[in-house]
Scaffold this motif. Structure first.
Motif, mmCIF file in Angstrom:
data_model
loop_
_atom_site.group_PDB
_atom_site.id
_atom_site.type_symbol
_atom_site.label_atom_id
_atom_site.label_comp_id
_atom_site.label_asym_id
_atom_site.label_seq_id
_atom_site.Cartn_x
_atom_site.Cartn_y
_atom_site.Cartn_z
ATOM 1 N N HIS A 29 7.117 1.813 2.322
ATOM 2 C CA HIS A 29 5.977 2.669 2.677
ATOM 3 C C HIS A 29 6.459 4.030 3.175
ATOM 4 O O HIS A 29 5.852 5.061 2.873
ATOM 5 C CB HIS A 29 5.121 1.987 3.739
ATOM 6 N N SER A 43 9.184 -3.901 3.228
ATOM 7 C CA SER A 43 7.851 -3.324 3.014
ATOM 8 C C SER A 43 7.646 -2.065 3.842
ATOM 9 O O SER A 43 7.001 -1.106 3.386
ATOM 10 C CB SER A 43 6.766 -4.356 3.340
ATOM 11 N N VAL A 44 8.201 -2.030 5.051
ATOM 12 C CA VAL A 44 8.074 -0.842 5.904
ATOM 13 C C VAL A 44 8.810 0.331 5.287
ATOM 14 O O VAL A 44 8.281 1.449 5.179
ATOM 15 C CB VAL A 44 8.606 -1.133 7.317
ATOM 16 N N GLU A 63 7.232 6.002 0.206
ATOM 17 C CA GLU A 63 6.009 6.457 -0.450
ATOM 18 C C GLU A 63 5.424 7.667 0.273
ATOM 19 O O GLU A 63 5.003 8.652 -0.356
ATOM 20 C CB GLU A 63 5.002 5.313 -0.474
ATOM 21 N N LEU A 64 5.397 7.619 1.610
ATOM 22 C CA LEU A 64 4.809 8.714 2.381
ATOM 23 C C LEU A 64 5.640 9.989 2.296
ATOM 24 O O LEU A 64 5.101 11.102 2.287
ATOM 25 C CB LEU A 64 4.673 8.292 3.847
#
Length: 213
Positions: free
Chosen positions: A116, A112-113, A119-120
Motif C-alpha cells: 500500500h 500488504s502494508v 501504491e500511495l
C-alpha cells in the motif's frame, strides 16, 4: 492422532516463528504452502481458515489456530514447551521482547502494508527497501538496548531459547534480506548465532522450507 497441518509461506516471519516452535516441541507436521505472491491467501479456502487472509494457520487437535504468538502459547500450554520463565516478572520481560518484534516491527513491514505504501508513493524497489531498512533497523536497535539486562544470557533471557528468540530470528532474516544496518548490534548477533546452532531453528530457516509441501 492426526498429523497437524501448517498453512505456511516460507518467507513469512510469523510462519517462521511457528515452524521453530513446532520443531522445538518435536511435533511432526505437514506443511501446506500458501503462496502470498500468487495470492493464495485470498482464496475462499484460506479465508475460511483465517478471515484476515494471513499465514500461518495451524490445524491441530481439531482446531484451526491463527496468530503466531497465540499458536506458540497454545503449544506451550498443551505440549509442555518451555519457552516462558516461571516467574511473572520474567514472563513479562520475555513477552515484551517478543512483542517488540511481533507487534511493533513486523506490522509496519508486512507485505500488504508495504504494498500500500508503494501504491500511495508510486515508489519502486528503492522505496520498498528504504522503508524496510528504516523500521527494521530502528526496532532492532531498541531491542538491542533491551538486551542490556542482567537476565540476558546466551539467549534473550537466560541460557535456553524462548519466545523472544523465536520472534527475533525471523526478524534477523528480514534484516539481512533487506540490507538493514545492524552491524553494531553485538548482543543480537551473538544470540542469532547461538540460535542457528540449534537444529530446531536451523531447520525452520526459509531456505530449507522454500517450496515444501
Amino acid at each position: 492422532m492426526t498429523t497437524p497441518v501448517l498453512y505456511d509461506y516460507w518467507r513469512s516471519s510469523a510462519s517462521y516463528r511457528v515452524r521453530i516452535a513446532l520443531n522445538l516441541a518435536g511435533i511432526v507436521y505437514k506443511p501446506v504452502v500458501i503462496d502470498l505472491l500468487a495470492g493464495d491467501h485470498g482464496s475462499p479456502e484460506h479465508l475460511a481458515r483465517n478471515p484476515l487472509g494471513k499465514v500461518p494457520a495451524l490445524d491441530i487437535d481439531g482446531l484451526m489456530l491463527t496468530q503466531s504468538l497465540a499458536i506458540v502459547e497454545y503449544l506451550i500450554e498443551t505440549r509442555g514447551l518451555s519457552l516462558l520463565p516461571d516467574a511473572p516478572a520474567e514472563r513479562a520481560r520475555v513477552r515484551a521482547l517478543a512483542d517488540v518484534i511481533a507487534m511493533d516491527i513486523h506490522p509496519v513491514c508486512n507485505l500488504s502494508v508495504v504494498a500500500h505504501v508503494m501504491e500511495l508513493t508510486q515508489g519502486g524497489d528503492a522505496v520498498r527497501a528504504a522503508w524496510m531498512q528504516r523500521f527494521i533497523s530502528q526496532g532492532l536497535e531498541a531491542f538491542e538496548k533491551l538486551l542490556d539486562h542482567p537476565q540476558t544470557g546466551t539467549f534473550c533471557h537466560g541460557d535456553t531459547p524462548g519466545l523472544a528468540d523465536i520472534c527475533l530470528i525471523p526478524q534477523l532474516y528480514n534484516a539481512n534480506r533487506w540490507g538493514a544496518d545492524i552491524s553494531g548490534l553485538s548482543r543480537i548477533a551473538a544470540i542469532g548465532a547461538a540460535c542457528q546452532e540449534l537444529p530446531a531453528f536451523a531447520n525452520a530457516h526459509p531456505d530449507k522450507c522454500k517450496g515444501s509441501a
